[in-house]
Design a protein around this motif. Structure first.
Motif, short mmCIF file in Angstrom:
data_model
loop_
_atom_site.label_atom_id
_atom_site.label_comp_id
_atom_site.label_asym_id
_atom_site.label_seq_id
_atom_site.Cartn_x
_atom_site.Cartn_y
_atom_site.Cartn_z
N PHE A 165 -7.38 -2.00 1.77
CA PHE A 165 -6.45 -2.11 0.65
C PHE A 165 -6.39 -3.59 0.25
CE2 PHE A 165 -2.02 -3.11 -0.62
CZ PHE A 165 -1.97 -2.36 -1.79
N TYR B 202 -8.64 -0.45 -3.58
CA TYR B 202 -9.32 -0.45 -2.28
C TYR B 202 -10.77 -0.88 -2.46
CZ TYR B 202 -5.48 2.35 -0.40
OH TYR B 202 -4.25 2.79 0.01
N GLU C 8 0.83 -1.20 0.00
CA GLU C 8 0.00 0.00 0.00
C GLU C 8 0.88 1.26 0.00
OE1 GLU C 8 -2.52 0.38 3.42
OE2 GLU C 8 -3.82 1.84 2.43
N VAL D 265 -7.12 7.79 2.16
CA VAL D 265 -8.17 6.88 2.63
C VAL D 265 -8.51 7.17 4.10
CG1 VAL D 265 -8.65 4.45 3.16
CG2 VAL D 265 -7.74 5.07 0.93
#
Lengths: 151, 136
Positions: free
Chosen positions: A108, A122, A62, A70
């Motif tokens: 993720f 995601y 990620e 996010v």
């Protein structure tokens, strides 16, 4: 007298229908065979995906840039989001999150990279306008240390 | 006596078979929904993606809910227009999730256009009952 009659009756039934018992090991073996056959049928009923005829890129972790964005989405912080993302990113994000009105979970699920461009996928779960829970997929494009697009 | 033994053996195999089938077909999706080992790529999603890259309108039509005649005609038109426009280079499954009958699967694709320009594009598919209901 009646007890004697019952005993004789039971003895007759036992003589007519001898009890058939498979040995423990045979029963277990047959049961395991059955399980294997059941698994084979279930696998046949839902076959695996067809082979990928194209090259496959390797996965990446990620990216911190998309992770930060996010976190802001999960915190429902519109002010910070407006500072972190440009109008193009916000537009893409709006389309990707549609029909979610409120996001309460983001996960993720995977990423890949090519020539400095990272795609981070995601799954967002939240509530729609009618109050129903939905999950939608969004892919963030990260390049040059920032999120430059969302699909 | 032998007939009864065979019946008992068959019943044991049948019960085992039923158990194996139920555990595999119900347990698998349940484990996926709980995201214990991540989500397995769906057969329909992979077939749809190959259909997109191979430019196969029939495959795409079979994996999408039946729309009106105009949208179906548009799909064929777009497919005809895209013929030979680009060459697929790679198809990478990024991941997905399965919750409450809905599945989300995401991919990254690399394409090369007829002019030699390369593109790196993500695609997110939402599936319901084995049909692609959304493509982003």
């Amino acid at each position: 007298m009646s007890e004697l009659g019952t005993a004789i009756g039971q003895a007759q039934v036992a003589a007519e229908r001898p009890a058939v018992r498979l040995s423990g090991a045979v029963t277990v073996l047959l049961f395991v065979l059955g399980i294997l056959a059941g698994i084979a049928v279930a696998r046949y009923a839902s076959p695996p995906p067809p082979p990928n005829p194209y090259a496959e890129l390797s996965g990446v972790g990620e990216p911190p840039e998309s992770a930060a964005l996010v976190q802001v989405i999960l915190a429902d912080d519109a002010r910070t989001l407006s500072r972190m993302a440009g109008s193009e990113v916000l537009q893409g994000l709006g389309q990707a999150l549609d029909p979610l009105q409120e996001v309460f979970e983001a996960k993720f699920v995977g990423g890949t990279a090519r020539k400095g461009d990272i795609l981070a996928a995601y799954v967002f779960t939240g509530r729609g306008q009618t109050g129903q829970t939905f999950s939608v997929g969004a892919v963030f494009r990260v390049s040059g240390g920032k999120v430059i697009g969302v699909n | 006596m032998v007939g009864k033994a065979i019946r008992t053996a068959l019943a044991t195999v049948l019960v085992g078979g039923l158990f194996g089938y139920l555990v595999t077909s119900l347990g698998g999706p349940l484990v996926e929904e709980l995201s214990v080992f991540g989500t397995r790529e769906s057969t329909e999603a992979r077939t749809y993606m190959i259909g997109v890259l191979e430019n196969e309108p029939e495959t795409l039509a079979s994996l999408t809910p039946k729309g009106d005649i105009v949208s179906r005609a548009m799909q064929y038109l777009q497919s005809d227009e895209a013929q030979g426009q680009w060459t697929p280079l790679s198809l990478t499954y990024l991941g997905g999730s399965a919750k409450g009958g809905l599945q989300v699967h995401m991919y990254a694709i690399e394409l090369r256009s007829a002019s030699g320009r390369e593109q790196f594009i993500p695609l997110a598919l939402t599936l319901s009952n084995g049909k692609v209901i959304r493509r982003e």
